[in-house]
Design an enzyme around this catalytic site. Sequence first.
Site, PDB file in Angstrom:
ATOM      1  N   GLN A 180     -13.247 -62.462 -20.955  1.00 33.71           N
ATOM      2  CA  GLN A 180     -14.248 -63.303 -21.906  1.00 33.71           C
ATOM      3  C   GLN A 180     -14.243 -63.094 -23.142  1.00 33.71           C
ATOM      4  O   GLN A 180     -14.741 -63.640 -24.127  1.00 33.71           O
ATOM      5  CB  GLN A 180     -15.559 -63.296 -21.291  1.00 33.71           C
ATOM      6  CG  GLN A 180     -15.783 -63.808 -20.101  1.00 33.71           C
ATOM      7  CD  GLN A 180     -17.101 -63.859 -19.238  1.00 33.71           C
ATOM      8  OE1 GLN A 180     -18.102 -63.429 -20.035  1.00 33.71           O
ATOM      9  NE2 GLN A 180     -17.224 -64.111 -18.085  1.00 33.71           N
ATOM     10  N   HIS A 227     -19.451 -61.098 -20.879  1.00 32.34           N
ATOM     11  CA  HIS A 227     -21.058 -61.302 -21.316  1.00 32.34           C
ATOM     12  C   HIS A 227     -21.152 -60.613 -22.738  1.00 32.34           C
ATOM     13  O   HIS A 227     -21.728 -59.639 -22.992  1.00 32.34           O
ATOM     14  CB  HIS A 227     -21.909 -60.761 -20.429  1.00 32.34           C
ATOM     15  CG  HIS A 227     -22.220 -61.518 -19.350  1.00 32.34           C
ATOM     16  ND1 HIS A 227     -23.144 -61.194 -18.262  1.00 32.34           N
ATOM     17  CD2 HIS A 227     -21.290 -62.291 -18.585  1.00 32.34           C
ATOM     18  CE1 HIS A 227     -23.025 -62.106 -17.407  1.00 32.34           C
ATOM     19  NE2 HIS A 227     -21.737 -62.649 -17.402  1.00 32.34           N
ATOM     20  N   GLU A 262     -31.029 -70.938 -18.388  1.00 35.76           N
ATOM     21  CA  GLU A 262     -32.241 -71.110 -19.137  1.00 35.76           C
ATOM     22  C   GLU A 262     -31.984 -71.952 -20.534  1.00 35.76           C
ATOM     23  O   GLU A 262     -31.044 -71.531 -21.043  1.00 35.76           O
ATOM     24  CB  GLU A 262     -32.885 -69.805 -19.180  1.00 35.76           C
ATOM     25  CG  GLU A 262     -33.292 -69.241 -17.950  1.00 35.76           C
ATOM     26  CD  GLU A 262     -34.088 -68.027 -18.188  1.00 35.76           C
ATOM     27  OE1 GLU A 262     -34.555 -67.365 -17.047  1.00 35.76           O
ATOM     28  OE2 GLU A 262     -34.363 -67.567 -19.204  1.00 35.76           O
ATOM     29  N   TYR A 305     -37.950 -62.039 -22.665  1.00 35.91           N
ATOM     30  CA  TYR A 305     -37.496 -63.261 -21.838  1.00 35.91           C
ATOM     31  C   TYR A 305     -36.995 -62.931 -20.397  1.00 35.91           C
ATOM     32  O   TYR A 305     -36.477 -63.875 -19.653  1.00 35.91           O
ATOM     33  CB  TYR A 305     -36.511 -64.169 -22.476  1.00 35.91           C
ATOM     34  CG  TYR A 305     -37.068 -64.566 -23.712  1.00 35.91           C
ATOM     35  CD1 TYR A 305     -37.490 -65.964 -23.850  1.00 35.91           C
ATOM     36  CD2 TYR A 305     -37.286 -63.987 -24.834  1.00 35.91           C
ATOM     37  CE1 TYR A 305     -38.434 -66.463 -24.596  1.00 35.91           C
ATOM     38  CE2 TYR A 305     -37.998 -64.512 -25.962  1.00 35.91           C
ATOM     39  CZ  TYR A 305     -38.425 -65.947 -26.021  1.00 35.91           C
ATOM     40  OH  TYR A 305     -39.102 -66.437 -27.018  1.00 35.91           O
ATOM     41  N   TYR A 315     -23.872 -62.935  -7.779  1.00 42.32           N
ATOM     42  CA  TYR A 315     -22.711 -63.509  -7.224  1.00 42.32           C
ATOM     43  C   TYR A 315     -22.504 -63.370  -5.766  1.00 42.32           C
ATOM     44  O   TYR A 315     -21.783 -63.962  -5.116  1.00 42.32           O
ATOM     45  CB  TYR A 315     -21.555 -63.325  -8.125  1.00 42.32           C
ATOM     46  CG  TYR A 315     -21.779 -64.032  -9.544  1.00 42.32           C
ATOM     47  CD1 TYR A 315     -21.869 -65.371  -9.689  1.00 42.32           C
ATOM     48  CD2 TYR A 315     -22.031 -63.111 -10.722  1.00 42.32           C
ATOM     49  CE1 TYR A 315     -21.834 -65.743 -10.962  1.00 42.32           C
ATOM     50  CE2 TYR A 315     -21.921 -63.543 -11.745  1.00 42.32           C
ATOM     51  CZ  TYR A 315     -22.249 -65.048 -12.067  1.00 42.32           C
ATOM     52  OH  TYR A 315     -22.391 -65.351 -13.413  1.00 42.32           O
TER      53      TYR A 315
END
Length: 360
Positions: A75, A137, A231, A241, A252
């Site tokens: 990523q 991430h 979210e 949060y 997963y």
Amino acid sequence: MRIAVLFLLACGSAAAADYRISTVATGLDHPWSLASLPDGRLLVTERSGRLRVIENGQLRPQAIAGVPAVLADGQGGLFEVLPDAHFADNQLLYLSFAAGSRQANSTNVVRARLAGEKLVEVKTIFVAKPLKKGTAHYGARMLQLDDGSLLVGLGDGFAFREEAQNLRSHLGKIVRIDGDGSVPRDNPFVGRADVLPEIYSYGHRNVQGLAFDAQNHIVYAHEHGPRGGDEINRIEAGRNYGWPLITYGLDYTGAVISPFTQKPGLEQPLLQWTPSIAPAGMVLYRGDAFPQWRGSLVVSALAAQQARRVPITDGKAGTQEILFAELKKRLRDVRVAADGGLYLLTDYSAGEVLKVDPPR
């Protein structure tokens, strides 16, 4: 199953006749971010590490020189391009990207000046700590507030989700820095020796959408959940949060991450998506081309291959509308054009820049 049914009933779909979509550019390698310059040029990042220019409707073949080396793996890669609010005067840009190796890498931010076809005066202004292993991430979405400071959304590194609650780590946080990389004096944890001073909010999983409501001085962020639990949050300084102490998603593997969706002292999202839509970019629409969309957040989505329009009224999320599903394409970013239309980026090795305008 009950959650999925309620989720579907809470959405309407826009007809393709309500807008028209045209192609601006093709052949981009996983385009990640788009920015409009005051002179009408568009800047587009490719995750492989190139910064491209679209001018007069044409994609220039030559990339901008001087972009720092990126870790284009998994990523990782080149992420956000963000022109400074005073770009017309100072020609400054901010870039976020993954840097390092598979064994030790981080989300970095640089400031640079665009001089013709190259970046000059490139300065690193933020490096997320600690370095992490793996290429997932990174977060990396950026936003400039009206005081000139920058918010940078960060990911938890995937395998390090507990770090989202660790205030000595940048992983799983939204950080706030000034344009030169210094720490604003009014950051919520300034002066605490046990907290990294850049931290603005924490308990996030992978923040890839940020939008600023300048009229009401409200920051919105969205983040990827695991299997469900994506979210949208209203971000306030110093708040927690919840990830991974509370979540509406599953691992997963199907395992329970937390049995709790709420706990005292942990913020609840404005809305959550279960099943996951994999939200990517986000804008707050204030344009004139689509007056019926004003005051809505528009969220581009990867897995769902669509965008979601989320009306916000009195701080609450209204009934969502599904947009652009007829494209059947992974949508990485969404931006408001100067004329009030929208730009969309498609997330493929031969990705596109698309333009959304009102019907003729």
